[in-house]
Scaffold this active site. Structure first.
Site, PDB file in Angstrom:
ATOM      1  N   ASP A   1      17.033 -18.111  32.040  1.00 52.40           N
ATOM      2  CA  ASP A   1      15.691 -18.224  31.487  1.00 52.40           C
ATOM      3  C   ASP A   1      15.177 -16.881  30.995  1.00 52.40           C
ATOM      4  O   ASP A   1      15.854 -15.847  31.093  1.00 52.40           O
ATOM      5  CB  ASP A   1      14.738 -18.779  32.547  1.00 52.40           C
ATOM      6  CG  ASP A   1      14.767 -20.292  32.599  1.00 52.40           C
ATOM      7  OD1 ASP A   1      15.307 -20.888  31.656  1.00 52.40           O
ATOM      8  OD2 ASP A   1      14.260 -20.866  33.580  1.00 52.40           O
TER       9      ASP A   1
ATOM     10  N   TYR B   1      24.188 -16.741  42.183  1.00 55.08           N
ATOM     11  CA  TYR B   1      22.979 -16.033  41.754  1.00 55.08           C
ATOM     12  C   TYR B   1      22.536 -15.081  42.854  1.00 55.08           C
ATOM     13  O   TYR B   1      22.767 -15.313  44.041  1.00 55.08           O
ATOM     14  CB  TYR B   1      21.857 -17.027  41.457  1.00 55.08           C
ATOM     15  CG  TYR B   1      21.951 -17.700  40.108  1.00 55.08           C
ATOM     16  CD1 TYR B   1      21.339 -17.162  38.991  1.00 55.08           C
ATOM     17  CD2 TYR B   1      22.650 -18.897  39.965  1.00 55.08           C
ATOM     18  CE1 TYR B   1      21.414 -17.786  37.761  1.00 55.08           C
ATOM     19  CE2 TYR B   1      22.735 -19.529  38.743  1.00 55.08           C
ATOM     20  CZ  TYR B   1      22.115 -18.966  37.641  1.00 55.08           C
ATOM     21  OH  TYR B   1      22.198 -19.586  36.415  1.00 55.08           O
TER      22      TYR B   1
END
Length: 592
Positions: free
Chosen positions: A228, A283
């Site tokens: 994002d 992540y």
């Protein structure tokens, strides 16, 4: 009197019959007489036969006469019936509706005759029109030849401009980037993205031909994980078809900004797809430990009291100004002025209710905080509760709790040891999962932070996997980065066929250096400058009524659930992207 053999046809009451008679020769007077009758012939006597004539008159002067008696002499002449029957059969249509022809010549003549009868003059007109078009085409031949010559010249020029086709190979490109200043990884119209920068660099370096430079789909560009806005990636991967040129990595990096780097590439099979062949993703989320400081209700209440005083003062001012304006308005418009007055009050309240920003003095004290070991253990226990397969519908947006796609598998959620950087203590959170939904990781982190600050037990987390919908805010995107995608299954298949393995460990030294210089430093610099995490905490504190599930019992009360059709307060998330509401599930297979 001469007697001749003749055939008479008499017609009476639509009946036709045959008679053989001997008749004297008489003038016909331009009339054709057909007489058909059935009579019994008596050869022994000369009797007169009564019959009825049916006369077809071709001359208008002749009067029509009905049947009358004709004197017919006795005769022994008999008409050959067989010959007459044959002719009658030829005149009558066949039962099959088609005339039979014995020889092929008769069939050809019949077809030719019928064709001419059906088309008639149209055939001649068609032939004439065809001849005219031929003449016109002959006239236009010169123009066509000229146009052909022009087109050939244009094609020659275009062929000269086109580059010769060069062999391409399918590769997996390993890369990393700092997402600050970019609207995410995926190419998006009218937006600055990482893929756009990469594709331009491939074209400039000669790895992608100019003929394919207008569309990344021509070279099968695909990413392993989508990120994002503002999210970083120490390791990511794209699959693409490139031209085999020497020193391709160095040439591509020359045309890239410093915050985007290509680590290397691996030759893959032709059917390699970065998204579908990726087994899982890792992540990392960096967060300062002061976010776990216990929630202080007294300081928040005092700030709210001051805020209410400001709101009341603004309301009094708005009432006074509206009263002065109302004196000059006619009685007929009093209702409209009252509506405007209420609208002004509500708009003033919206403008005044703003979350107070963190002050530099207060942040100095906040950053001196060091997380106790008991709190750190509790944080690790909370993140461990996410591991396994669960329904994470409360940790994303736009999903129905009953959708099967909300079930995601989390392999591990590890919390590292605290590290002090620039007098601020940080924690590294690493989550390894098969795939993630939109905002899933950031909402998972936000829930744990709120639970630790309010001493909510771990039993709340399993309840969030139920079908009850609750409002969970998302943590800032600042601390999130993609560590690397994992291709374990693909590497196993490639061990036996001589293809290269996709491994980021080969470039680990470059990746660690890049993380320290362009990712960790950017995160810490922005936090020191903008106090991003503290401002986010302030926004949570001023919406405490929306989080009734944060309680010592760890239960979700009915007042804290989100009913169907109810909108969530937009003031909770400071970095809301308006495009999130228009995103489909296909665009966001993975989260951040």
């Amino acid at each position: 009197m001469l007697v001749t053999r003749t055939r008479l046809s008499l017609s009476l009451n639509k009946k036709r019959c045959l008679v053989n008679v001997a008749k004297p020769e008489l003038p016909m007077n331009n009339a054709t007489i057909e007489v058909k009758s059935e009579l019994s012939m008596n050869t022994s006597s000369n009797e007169q036969t009564n019959s009825i004539l049916s006369i077809d008159q071709t001359n208008s002067d002749l009067d029509k006469k009905k049947a009358s008696e004709i004197g017919v002499p006795e005769t022994s002449l008999v008409v050959e019936e067989e010959t007459y029957n044959k002719k009658q059969q030829q005149q009558q249509p066949s039962t099959s509706g088609r005339k039979k022809y014995v020889t092929a010549k008769e069939r050809r003549e019949h077809k030719t005759k019928n064709f001419k009868n059906r088309h008639g003059n149209r055939l001649d007109e068609h032939i004439k029109k065809k001849s005219r078009t031929n003449n016109e085409s002959n006239d236009n031949k010169e123009d066509e030849l000229k146009n052909d010559e022009i087109n050939e010249n244009v094609d020659k020029v275009n062929d000269e401009k086109k580059e010769p086709r060069k062999p391409k190979k399918k590769v997996a490109v390993l890369l990393g980037f700092c997402g600050t200043g970019y609207q995410g990884m995926q190419i998006n119209r009218n937006a600055k993205t990482i893929e756009e920068e990469l594709f331009k660099a491939f074209v400039a370096a000669g790895a992608v031909s100019k003929d394919n430079s207008d569309d990344p789909k021509k070279v099968s560009l695909m990413r392993a994980a989508r990120t994002d806005k503002g999210v970083h990636a120490a390791g990511n991967l794209i699959s693409i078809k490139i031209i085999d040129i020497p020193d391709v990595v160095e040439k591509i990096n020359e045309h890239l900004p410093e915050q985007i780097r290509v680590w290397g590439f691996v030759k893959t099979i032709r059917s390699f797809h970065a998204k579908t062949l990726c087994d899982s993703r890792i992540y990392e989320y960096l967060i300062p430990t002061y976010v776990f400081i216990p929630y202080s209700q007294s300081s928040i209440n005092q700030t709210k009291i001051n805020l209410k005083k400001e709101i009341n003062e603004s309301n009094i001012k708005s009432e006074n100004s509206s009263d002065i304006q109302q004196e000059n308005i006619n009685n007929s418009t009093e209702n409209c002025s009252d509506i405007r007055q209420e609208n002004n009050r509500s708009s003033n309240i919206r403008q005044i209710i703003e979350v107070p920003l963190a002050t530099p003095e207060g942040m100095i004290e906040k950053r001196k905080y060091r997380i106790p070991s008991e709190t750190l253990d509790y944080v690790r226990q909370c993140f461990k509760a996410y591991e396994g397969t669960h329904n994470f519908h409360n940790f994303t947006i736009g999903r129905n709790p009953k959708e099967r796609s909300c079930n995601r598998f989390i392999t591990s959620f590890e919390v590292g040891e605290p590290k002090i950087i620039n007098n601020c203590e940080w924690l590294s959170l690493k989550v390894h999962g098969q795939s993630f939904m939109l905002h899933q990781i950031r909402k998972m982190v936000a829930l744990i932070v709120m639970m630790v600050r309010t001493a909510t037990p771990v039993t709340l987390i399993p309840r969030t996997f139920d079908l009850v919908k609750i409002n969970i805010p998302k943590a800032p995107a600042l601390g999130l980065l993609l560590e690397q995608p994992v291709f374990k299954s693909y590497n196993k298949k490639c061990m036996g066929n001589g293809k290269g393995l996709i491994e980021f460990e080969k470039h680990q030294d470059k990746i660690d250096e890049f993380k320290l210089k362009y990712i960790y430093s950017k995160i810490q610099e922005e936090e020191l400058t903008n106090n991003t995490f503290q401002n986010w905490l302030n926004s949570l504190d001023y919406h405490e009524n929306d989080f009734g599930y944060l309680n010592p019992e760890g239960i979700i009360p009915d007042r804290s659930t989100v009913k169907q059709g109810e909108k969530i307060s937009p003031q909770i998330d400071l970095d809301d992207d308006p495009e999130d509401n228009n995103i489909s599930d296909d665009d966001y297979e993975y989260d951040e």
